[in-house]
Motif scaffolding. Sequence first.
Motif, PDB file in Angstrom:
ATOM      1  N   SER A   1      13.237 -13.164  -0.049  1.00 47.69           N
ATOM      2  CA  SER A   1      13.743 -12.133  -0.949  1.00 47.69           C
ATOM      3  C   SER A   1      14.729 -12.712  -1.961  1.00 47.69           C
ATOM      4  CB  SER A   1      14.422 -11.012  -0.155  1.00 47.69           C
ATOM      5  OG  SER A   1      15.679 -11.437   0.323  1.00 47.69           O
ATOM      6  N   ILE A   2      14.748 -12.091  -3.126  1.00 49.50           N
ATOM      7  CA  ILE A   2      15.698 -12.482  -4.166  1.00 49.50           C
ATOM      8  C   ILE A   2      17.123 -12.335  -3.635  1.00 49.50           C
ATOM      9  CG2 ILE A   2      16.672 -11.755  -6.392  1.00 49.50           C
ATOM     10  CD1 ILE A   2      14.209 -13.381  -6.801  1.00 49.50           C
ATOM     11  N   ALA A   3      17.374 -11.310  -2.828  1.00 49.44           N
ATOM     12  CA  ALA A   3      18.722 -11.094  -2.276  1.00 49.44           C
ATOM     13  C   ALA A   3      19.160 -12.288  -1.430  1.00 49.44           C
ATOM     14  CB  ALA A   3      18.757  -9.814  -1.453  1.00 49.44           C
TER      15      ALA A   3
ATOM     16  N   GLN B   1      15.091 -19.056  -9.436  1.00 47.57           N
ATOM     17  CA  GLN B   1      15.237 -18.267  -8.206  1.00 47.57           C
ATOM     18  C   GLN B   1      13.999 -17.406  -7.965  1.00 47.57           C
ATOM     19  OE1 GLN B   1      18.943 -16.184  -7.807  1.00 47.57           O
ATOM     20  NE2 GLN B   1      20.159 -17.985  -8.348  1.00 47.57           N
ATOM     21  N   ARG B   2      13.431 -16.884  -9.018  1.00 47.84           N
ATOM     22  CA  ARG B   2      12.222 -16.066  -8.864  1.00 47.84           C
ATOM     23  C   ARG B   2      11.036 -16.899  -8.365  1.00 47.84           C
ATOM     24  NH1 ARG B   2      13.111 -11.090  -9.976  1.00 47.84           N
ATOM     25  NH2 ARG B   2      14.560 -10.422 -11.578  1.00 47.84           N
ATOM     26  N   GLU B   3      10.916 -18.117  -8.845  1.00 52.73           N
ATOM     27  CA  GLU B   3       9.848 -19.004  -8.364  1.00 52.73           C
ATOM     28  C   GLU B   3      10.040 -19.323  -6.889  1.00 52.73           C
ATOM     29  OE1 GLU B   3       8.328 -22.001 -11.718  1.00 52.73           O
ATOM     30  OE2 GLU B   3      10.516 -21.985 -11.503  1.00 52.73           O
ATOM     31  N   ILE B   4      11.270 -19.621  -6.503  1.00 56.50           N
ATOM     32  CA  ILE B   4      11.575 -19.915  -5.094  1.00 56.50           C
ATOM     33  C   ILE B   4      11.183 -18.719  -4.227  1.00 56.50           C
ATOM     34  CG2 ILE B   4      13.406 -20.388  -3.416  1.00 56.50           C
ATOM     35  CD1 ILE B   4      14.917 -21.816  -5.767  1.00 56.50           C
ATOM     36  N   ALA B   5      11.556 -17.527  -4.671  1.00 55.20           N
ATOM     37  CA  ALA B   5      11.233 -16.306  -3.923  1.00 55.20           C
ATOM     38  C   ALA B   5       9.729 -16.143  -3.763  1.00 55.20           C
ATOM     39  CB  ALA B   5      11.828 -15.091  -4.630  1.00 55.20           C
ATOM     40  N   ARG B   6       9.004 -16.338  -4.856  1.00 60.00           N
ATOM     41  CA  ARG B   6       7.548 -16.148  -4.827  1.00 60.00           C
ATOM     42  C   ARG B   6       6.853 -17.202  -3.975  1.00 60.00           C
ATOM     43  NH1 ARG B   6       3.982 -18.574  -7.675  1.00 60.00           N
ATOM     44  NH2 ARG B   6       5.444 -19.319  -9.248  1.00 60.00           N
TER      45      ARG B   6
ATOM     46  N   LEU C   1      16.125 -23.695   3.447  1.00 61.33           N
ATOM     47  CA  LEU C   1      15.143 -23.903   2.387  1.00 61.33           C
ATOM     48  C   LEU C   1      15.698 -23.481   1.032  1.00 61.33           C
ATOM     49  CD1 LEU C   1      12.291 -24.680   1.506  1.00 61.33           C
ATOM     50  CD2 LEU C   1      11.565 -22.393   2.147  1.00 61.33           C
ATOM     51  N   VAL C   2      16.397 -22.357   0.993  1.00 63.66           N
ATOM     52  CA  VAL C   2      17.005 -21.882  -0.251  1.00 63.66           C
ATOM     53  C   VAL C   2      18.014 -22.902  -0.758  1.00 63.66           C
ATOM     54  CG1 VAL C   2      18.587 -20.148  -1.207  1.00 63.66           C
ATOM     55  CG2 VAL C   2      16.594 -19.426   0.125  1.00 63.66           C
ATOM     56  N   TYR C   3      18.898 -23.384   0.112  1.00 64.67           N
ATOM     57  CA  TYR C   3      19.878 -24.394  -0.302  1.00 64.67           C
ATOM     58  C   TYR C   3      19.180 -25.623  -0.879  1.00 64.67           C
ATOM     59  CZ  TYR C   3      23.866 -22.102   2.013  1.00 64.67           C
ATOM     60  OH  TYR C   3      24.863 -21.248   2.387  1.00 64.67           O
ATOM     61  N   LYS C   4      18.142 -26.086  -0.200  1.00 62.89           N
ATOM     62  CA  LYS C   4      17.432 -27.280  -0.666  1.00 62.89           C
ATOM     63  C   LYS C   4      16.835 -27.046  -2.051  1.00 62.89           C
ATOM     64  CE  LYS C   4      13.889 -30.614   0.576  1.00 62.89           C
ATOM     65  NZ  LYS C   4      12.978 -31.091   1.623  1.00 62.89           N
ATOM     66  N   GLU C   5      16.148 -25.926  -2.219  1.00 63.91           N
ATOM     67  CA  GLU C   5      15.516 -25.631  -3.512  1.00 63.91           C
ATOM     68  C   GLU C   5      16.562 -25.481  -4.617  1.00 63.91           C
ATOM     69  OE1 GLU C   5      12.527 -25.892  -4.373  1.00 63.91           O
ATOM     70  OE2 GLU C   5      11.180 -25.283  -2.783  1.00 63.91           O
ATOM     71  N   LEU C   6      17.658 -24.819  -4.318  1.00 64.47           N
ATOM     72  CA  LEU C   6      18.697 -24.638  -5.334  1.00 64.47           C
ATOM     73  C   LEU C   6      19.356 -25.967  -5.689  1.00 64.47           C
ATOM     74  CD1 LEU C   6      20.326 -21.326  -4.049  1.00 64.47           C
ATOM     75  CD2 LEU C   6      18.911 -21.606  -6.102  1.00 64.47           C
ATOM     76  N   LEU C   7      19.572 -26.817  -4.710  1.00 63.87           N
ATOM     77  CA  LEU C   7      20.161 -28.128  -4.986  1.00 63.87           C
ATOM     78  C   LEU C   7      19.221 -29.014  -5.801  1.00 63.87           C
ATOM     79  CD1 LEU C   7      21.885 -28.792  -1.557  1.00 63.87           C
ATOM     80  CD2 LEU C   7      23.055 -28.500  -3.758  1.00 63.87           C
ATOM     81  N   LEU C   8      17.932 -28.900  -5.553  1.00 62.90           N
ATOM     82  CA  LEU C   8      16.959 -29.668  -6.334  1.00 62.90           C
ATOM     83  C   LEU C   8      16.910 -29.195  -7.775  1.00 62.90           C
ATOM     84  CD1 LEU C   8      14.022 -29.941  -3.771  1.00 62.90           C
ATOM     85  CD2 LEU C   8      15.370 -31.838  -4.698  1.00 62.90           C
ATOM     86  N   ALA C   9      17.167 -27.912  -7.997  1.00 64.21           N
ATOM     87  CA  ALA C   9      17.216 -27.299  -9.322  1.00 64.21           C
ATOM     88  C   ALA C   9      15.940 -27.531 -10.128  1.00 64.21           C
ATOM     89  CB  ALA C   9      18.435 -27.802 -10.094  1.00 64.21           C
ATOM     90  N   GLU C  10      14.803 -27.477  -9.456  1.00 56.79           N
ATOM     91  CA  GLU C  10      13.517 -27.669 -10.123  1.00 56.79           C
ATOM     92  C   GLU C  10      12.779 -26.357 -10.377  1.00 56.79           C
ATOM     93  OE1 GLU C  10      11.563 -30.314  -7.407  1.00 56.79           O
ATOM     94  OE2 GLU C  10      12.656 -32.070  -8.153  1.00 56.79           O
TER      95      GLU C  10
END
Length: 87
Positions: free
Chosen positions: A58-60, A48-53, A36-45
């Motif tokens: 975790s942010i880590a 990182q804080r929004e993805i975490a929330r 999920l993290v990879y997908k969200e980061l690749l989408l770049a929408e």
Amino acid sequence: MFKELLLNISGEEDVSLMLPLLLSPEELNAINARTLVYKELLLAEKSQREIARIHNISIATITRGSNNLKAMSDKEKQLLQTLLIRK
């Protein structure tokens, strides 16, 4: 041996049956979160804080995923993009 096993799995149902046999629930959750993290980061929408929330990750974990993406070759990133985003 693991790679050979994966190559011989045919179909979504077989994958769904095999993964819990090979991985603990914690390992499956970690893999799902990383994917999920990879997908969200690749989408770049989202930041990182929004993805975490939004996903309660975790942010880590997100930072590790981001650092892994930065270390990947263009070919590896393209493969992830193709598999996760279907573009």
